[in-house]
Motif scaffolding. Sequence first.
Motif, PDB file in Angstrom:
ATOM      1  N   MET A  24     -24.025  19.825 -24.144  1.00 17.08           N
ATOM      2  CA  MET A  24     -23.917  18.828 -24.943  1.00 17.08           C
ATOM      3  C   MET A  24     -24.249  17.383 -24.306  1.00 17.08           C
ATOM      4  N   ALA A  25     -25.491  16.758 -25.273  1.00 17.94           N
ATOM      5  CA  ALA A  25     -26.073  15.522 -24.637  1.00 17.94           C
ATOM      6  C   ALA A  25     -25.073  14.491 -24.634  1.00 17.94           C
ATOM      7  N   GLU A  26     -25.074  13.829 -23.457  1.00 22.53           N
ATOM      8  CA  GLU A  26     -24.076  12.673 -23.428  1.00 22.53           C
ATOM      9  C   GLU A  26     -24.527  11.296 -24.070  1.00 22.53           C
ATOM     10  N   GLU A  27     -23.874  10.840 -24.687  1.00 20.49           N
ATOM     11  CA  GLU A  27     -24.307   9.252 -24.898  1.00 20.49           C
ATOM     12  C   GLU A  27     -23.495   8.246 -24.166  1.00 20.49           C
ATOM     13  N   ASN A  28     -23.511   6.962 -24.314  1.00 19.80           N
ATOM     14  CA  ASN A  28     -22.798   6.065 -23.839  1.00 19.80           C
ATOM     15  C   ASN A  28     -21.206   6.205 -23.894  1.00 19.80           C
ATOM     16  N   PRO A  29     -20.629   6.298 -22.768  1.00 21.82           N
ATOM     17  CA  PRO A  29     -19.338   6.519 -22.762  1.00 21.82           C
ATOM     18  C   PRO A  29     -18.550   5.123 -23.516  1.00 21.82           C
ATOM     19  N   ILE A  30     -17.324   5.504 -24.337  1.00 24.27           N
ATOM     20  CA  ILE A  30     -16.615   4.558 -25.010  1.00 24.27           C
ATOM     21  C   ILE A  30     -16.042   3.568 -24.021  1.00 24.27           C
ATOM     22  N   LEU A  31     -15.490   4.195 -22.977  1.00 26.13           N
ATOM     23  CA  LEU A  31     -15.035   3.450 -21.920  1.00 26.13           C
ATOM     24  C   LEU A  31     -15.701   3.978 -20.655  1.00 26.13           C
ATOM     25  N   PRO A  32     -16.111   3.050 -19.818  1.00 29.08           N
ATOM     26  CA  PRO A  32     -16.784   3.293 -18.536  1.00 29.08           C
ATOM     27  C   PRO A  32     -16.019   4.474 -17.519  1.00 29.08           C
TER      28      PRO A  32
ATOM     29  N   ASN B  55     -14.101  23.683 -34.845  1.00 31.45           N
ATOM     30  CA  ASN B  55     -14.270  22.705 -36.134  1.00 31.45           C
ATOM     31  C   ASN B  55     -13.729  21.657 -35.527  1.00 31.45           C
ATOM     32  N   THR B  56     -12.561  21.314 -34.849  1.00 38.49           N
ATOM     33  CA  THR B  56     -11.784  20.332 -34.200  1.00 38.49           C
ATOM     34  C   THR B  56     -12.609  19.545 -33.375  1.00 38.49           C
ATOM     35  N   ARG B  57     -13.251  20.250 -32.259  1.00 41.13           N
ATOM     36  CA  ARG B  57     -14.069  19.640 -31.459  1.00 41.13           C
ATOM     37  C   ARG B  57     -15.428  19.093 -32.028  1.00 41.13           C
ATOM     38  N   GLN B  58     -16.030  19.785 -32.956  1.00 45.99           N
ATOM     39  CA  GLN B  58     -16.950  19.028 -33.779  1.00 45.99           C
ATOM     40  C   GLN B  58     -16.764  17.891 -34.329  1.00 45.99           C
ATOM     41  N   CYS B  59     -15.548  17.905 -35.163  1.00 47.72           N
ATOM     42  CA  CYS B  59     -15.251  16.708 -36.015  1.00 47.72           C
ATOM     43  C   CYS B  59     -15.074  15.565 -34.942  1.00 47.72           C
ATOM     44  N   TYR B  60     -14.101  15.707 -33.792  1.00 46.63           N
ATOM     45  CA  TYR B  60     -13.867  14.689 -32.790  1.00 46.63           C
ATOM     46  C   TYR B  60     -15.169  14.209 -32.234  1.00 46.63           C
ATOM     47  N   LEU B  61     -16.160  15.295 -31.873  1.00 44.49           N
ATOM     48  CA  LEU B  61     -17.301  14.529 -31.256  1.00 44.49           C
ATOM     49  C   LEU B  61     -18.165  13.996 -32.477  1.00 44.49           C
ATOM     50  N   ARG B  62     -18.284  14.432 -33.472  1.00 48.95           N
ATOM     51  CA  ARG B  62     -18.810  13.256 -34.537  1.00 48.95           C
ATOM     52  C   ARG B  62     -18.170  11.955 -34.436  1.00 48.95           C
TER      53      ARG B  62
ATOM     54  N   VAL C 236     -17.274  11.372 -23.553  1.00 45.16           N
ATOM     55  CA  VAL C 236     -16.642  11.832 -24.486  1.00 45.16           C
ATOM     56  C   VAL C 236     -16.838  13.650 -24.228  1.00 45.16           C
ATOM     57  N   SER C 237     -17.976  13.972 -23.610  1.00 44.68           N
ATOM     58  CA  SER C 237     -17.901  15.449 -23.048  1.00 44.68           C
ATOM     59  C   SER C 237     -16.841  15.933 -22.244  1.00 44.68           C
ATOM     60  N   ALA C 238     -16.444  14.829 -21.192  1.00 39.33           N
ATOM     61  CA  ALA C 238     -15.311  15.289 -20.170  1.00 39.33           C
ATOM     62  C   ALA C 238     -13.920  15.221 -21.072  1.00 39.33           C
ATOM     63  N   PHE C 239     -13.884  14.447 -22.201  1.00 43.43           N
ATOM     64  CA  PHE C 239     -12.659  14.404 -22.881  1.00 43.43           C
ATOM     65  C   PHE C 239     -12.607  15.439 -23.664  1.00 43.43           C
ATOM     66  N   LEU C 240     -13.661  16.295 -24.368  1.00 41.77           N
ATOM     67  CA  LEU C 240     -13.427  17.421 -24.877  1.00 41.77           C
ATOM     68  C   LEU C 240     -13.279  18.507 -24.413  1.00 41.77           C
ATOM     69  N   SER C 241     -14.103  18.630 -23.106  1.00 43.09           N
ATOM     70  CA  SER C 241     -13.788  19.691 -22.148  1.00 43.09           C
ATOM     71  C   SER C 241     -12.358  19.851 -21.473  1.00 43.09           C
ATOM     72  N   SER C 242     -11.718  18.657 -21.381  1.00 43.20           N
ATOM     73  CA  SER C 242     -10.486  18.729 -20.930  1.00 43.20           C
ATOM     74  C   SER C 242      -9.248  19.521 -21.894  1.00 43.20           C
TER      75      SER C 242
ATOM     76  N   TYR D 131      -8.613  10.223 -27.577  1.00 44.16           N
ATOM     77  CA  TYR D 131      -9.425   9.738 -26.369  1.00 44.16           C
ATOM     78  C   TYR D 131      -8.871   8.592 -25.411  1.00 44.16           C
ATOM     79  N   LEU D 132      -8.186   7.734 -26.003  1.00 45.29           N
ATOM     80  CA  LEU D 132      -7.751   6.525 -25.479  1.00 45.29           C
ATOM     81  C   LEU D 132      -6.445   7.050 -24.605  1.00 45.29           C
ATOM     82  N   ARG D 133      -5.567   7.848 -24.948  1.00 42.41           N
ATOM     83  CA  ARG D 133      -4.641   8.619 -24.326  1.00 42.41           C
ATOM     84  C   ARG D 133      -4.973   9.192 -23.124  1.00 42.41           C
ATOM     85  N   TRP D 134      -6.316   9.925 -23.253  1.00 41.90           N
ATOM     86  CA  TRP D 134      -6.751  10.737 -22.130  1.00 41.90           C
ATOM     87  C   TRP D 134      -7.311   9.600 -20.996  1.00 41.90           C
TER      88      TRP D 134
END
Length: 268
Positions: free
Chosen positions: A1-9, A27-34, A13-19, A81-84
């Motif tokens: 998964m190509a990483e983009e700028n994180p929302i919080l330093p 489908n849920t992963r793809q929705c959250y990623l988008r 996002v990829s680490a969040f989804l992997s967690s 994501y913010l909870r994580w």
Amino acid sequence: MAEENPILPGYSVSAFLSSKGGSWSQNTRQCYLRILREFSRYLEGKGELAPSLLTQWQLDLNNLGYSERSINLHISSVNNYLRWCGRFDLLMRHHQTDNTPTGPELTRQEYLSLLCTARDMGRHRLYLLIKLFALTGLPLQCLDQITVSAVRDGSCTVNCHDSPLTIRFPESLQKELLDYISYHSIRDGPVFVTSRGQVVNRSNICKEMQELCRKAGIPEEKGNPRSLRKLYQTTKNDITANLEQMFRRAYDQLLQVEQAAVGWKEGT
């Protein structure tokens, strides 16, 4: 998964989804990623994430024509994501559905009547504009961003109030637009222009739609791009609800079969 700028330093996002491991479907992963990628792009150049910025983001989603259901899905994605990240101070409240009437609803049958009337009157451009707003959810202010190249590509991302919005042209609409482009020898740039090459006037579009409503025997207050966009969103929500219902039924049936095969039995 190509990483983009994180929302919080420090919290990608990829680490969040992997967690989440296997607790989420693909489908849920793809929705959250988008949604999170879209949110990350929205934040570019806007400074530190703060409650006021999150409030503005929700307002912008509303201005872009997102339904309450869709806005709440966006909020859920960002909240998870913010909870994580441990940023419970930034969590947002979900929107309560507003049942206050916002004007008369345009039914799908009325939409089809508008198309038939425009076709019978030979109003080719108006016919296509009605289809464009109803089948893509395009905001009127973004009409100049519908270009020849975008139609040929089959989709595009328009900039609406500094927020990106992806527009996809269904195959039937794309073909009709390409035929229109070819017939009028439009080589590049915006598709809907006057004989002098200027983008069609927005006010004139609304007037033409109201006139068409009168011809079709439909209340003229329904003749505007906003009503057509609302029809698009309503249709999309209805289809999504039906798919969710089908999923629940199929999932329950699967669980019943599994229960019959491996369910706990007293005395085992």
